[in-house]
Design an enzyme around this catalytic site. Structure first.
Site, PDB file in Angstrom:
ATOM      1  N   SER A  41      20.290  12.377  -4.937  1.00  0.00           N
ATOM      2  CA  SER A  41      21.242  13.623  -4.463  1.00  0.00           C
ATOM      3  C   SER A  41      21.967  13.829  -5.889  1.00  0.00           C
ATOM      4  O   SER A  41      22.222  14.980  -6.043  1.00  0.00           O
ATOM      5  CB  SER A  41      21.989  13.516  -3.501  1.00  0.00           C
ATOM      6  N   ASP A  76      19.451   4.311  -5.212  1.00  0.00           N
ATOM      7  CA  ASP A  76      18.371   4.805  -4.828  1.00  0.00           C
ATOM      8  C   ASP A  76      17.173   4.958  -5.869  1.00  0.00           C
ATOM      9  O   ASP A  76      17.512   4.709  -7.050  1.00  0.00           O
ATOM     10  CB  ASP A  76      18.386   6.694  -4.537  1.00  0.00           C
ATOM     11  N   GLU A  83      12.478   5.566  -0.026  1.00  0.00           N
ATOM     12  CA  GLU A  83      12.234   6.475   1.215  1.00  0.00           C
ATOM     13  C   GLU A  83      10.524   5.961   1.628  1.00  0.00           C
ATOM     14  O   GLU A  83       9.699   5.910   0.969  1.00  0.00           O
ATOM     15  CB  GLU A  83      12.248   7.983   0.696  1.00  0.00           C
ATOM     16  N   GLU A  87      17.796  10.106   8.516  1.00  0.00           N
ATOM     17  CA  GLU A  87      18.122  11.661   8.170  1.00  0.00           C
ATOM     18  C   GLU A  87      17.381  12.691   9.146  1.00  0.00           C
ATOM     19  O   GLU A  87      16.338  12.914   9.241  1.00  0.00           O
ATOM     20  CB  GLU A  87      17.636  11.671   6.675  1.00  0.00           C
TER      21      GLU A  87
HETATM   22  O1  KIV Z   1      20.273  10.822  -2.240  1.00  0.00           O
HETATM   23  C1  KIV Z   1      21.076  10.751  -1.429  1.00  0.00           C
HETATM   24  O2  KIV Z   1      22.191  10.892  -1.312  1.00  0.00           O
HETATM   25  C2  KIV Z   1      20.665  10.056   0.121  1.00  0.00           C
HETATM   26  C3  KIV Z   1      21.542  10.271   1.147  1.00  0.00           C
HETATM   27  C4  KIV Z   1      21.414  11.709   1.673  1.00  0.00           C
HETATM   28  C5  KIV Z   1      21.365   9.290   2.347  1.00  0.00           C
HETATM   29  O3  KIV Z   1      19.527   9.632  -0.039  1.00  0.00           O
END
Ligand code: KIV
Length: 278
Positions: free
Chosen positions: A50, A88, A120, A186
């Site tokens: 994000s 991530d 993911e 989510e």
């Molecule tokens: O990238 C992110 O902030 C996320 C959250 C929304 C779980 O994956």
């Protein structure tokens, strides 16, 4: 070269062991100062992709690169001593197969200092998750609305309603069975999130899911009111810092234009002032 050798107090096994014990608290962070603010309050801090939308002005997470994740991850690691750091895997860095995923996960961990990666996908990612876990990489899964797949999901819609509930349950079972230590749910119906939480033996981390999940995560700029482009229904704004920051910037601009800033107390004399006796 490793960006940090600092180990935090909590690790993936601690997070897994919190299931059924107490709710797991998490927020995203992308910078050292923000990580410092949340270190004592969160159990894990997520360096989410994000970051692309929140800090870099991208319209989705698809343009986020390994380099961006490494840079923000290393910054966050410098601010943590208690909370575990999860990072991530960006779009395109793991979907080809287990070997590509391992190469990039190992780089993310060694260059940022993260203790685990998040990726993911459900059933289709189970083989990759198993491969990573068996080779020493703790994995947090992310199912339901997976923002890296918006082009195939048709937008940021609620996932798992009606006939889509069974595939989501299959995703949850698949990632848990593959060895993920936790799974983000989510934007799924609350009753489905509760059901998944009950049937799998790893913690569920909800975002737009249910208070019955084993933990919660929010994007920090959303909950502080810094990110104002849009507000998903599942975000609660705990503060409205965006307008507060803008008002401060406007006041500064006005004072510069009026030559009232800097004031004498912000400037320096020609000579060192004599110390006043106390
Ligand atoms: O990238 C992110 O902030 C996320 C959250 C929304 C779980 O994956």
């Amino acid at each position: 070269m490793s960006a940090t050798a600092r180990k935090t107090a909590l690790n993936a096994e601690d997070i897994r062991a919190m299931k059924g014990q107490r709710p797991i608290v998490s927020l995203t962070a992308y910078t050292t100062p923000m990580a410092r603010l949340m270190d004592q309050h969160c159990d894990f801090v997520l360096v989410g992709d994000s970051v692309g939308m929140v800090l870099h002005g991208l319209s989705s997470t698809l343009g986020v690169t390994m380099e961006m994740m490494v840079m923000h991850g290393a910054a966050v690691a410098r601010g943590l001593s208690r909370a575990m750091m999860v990072i991530d895997m960006p779009f395109g860095s793991y979907e080809e197969g287990p070997a590509q995923a391992f190469r990039n996960a190992a780089r993310l961990m060694s260059e940022s200092g993260a203790a685990a990666v998040k990726l993911e996908g459900g059933v289709e990612m189970a083989e990759t998750i198993r491969f990573l876990v068996k080779r020493g990489i703790p994995v947090m899964a992310h199912i339901g609305l997976t923002p890296q797949s918006i082009n195939t999901l048709g937008g940021y819609k609620v996932q798992g309603r009606d006939a889509a509930a069974q595939p989501l349950i299959a995703d949850a079972r698949a990632v848990a069975g593959a060895g993920a230590f936790a799974v983000v749910l989510e934007k799924v119906p609350a009753s489905l999130a509760d059901h998944v939480t009950e049937i799998i033996d790893i913690p569920t981390i909800g975002i737009g899911a249910s208070a019955g999940c084993d933990g919660q995560v929010l994007v920090v700029d959303d909950m502080l009111g810094f990110f104002t482009a849009f507000k998903p229904k599942f975000v609660k704004r705990y503060a409205d810092l965006g307008p507060t920051a803008e008002a401060a910037i406007a006041e500064y601009a006005a004072e510069v234009r009026a030559r009232s800033f800097p004031a004498p107390e912000h400037t320096f004399a020609d000579t060192v002032p004599a110390k006043t006796k106390t």
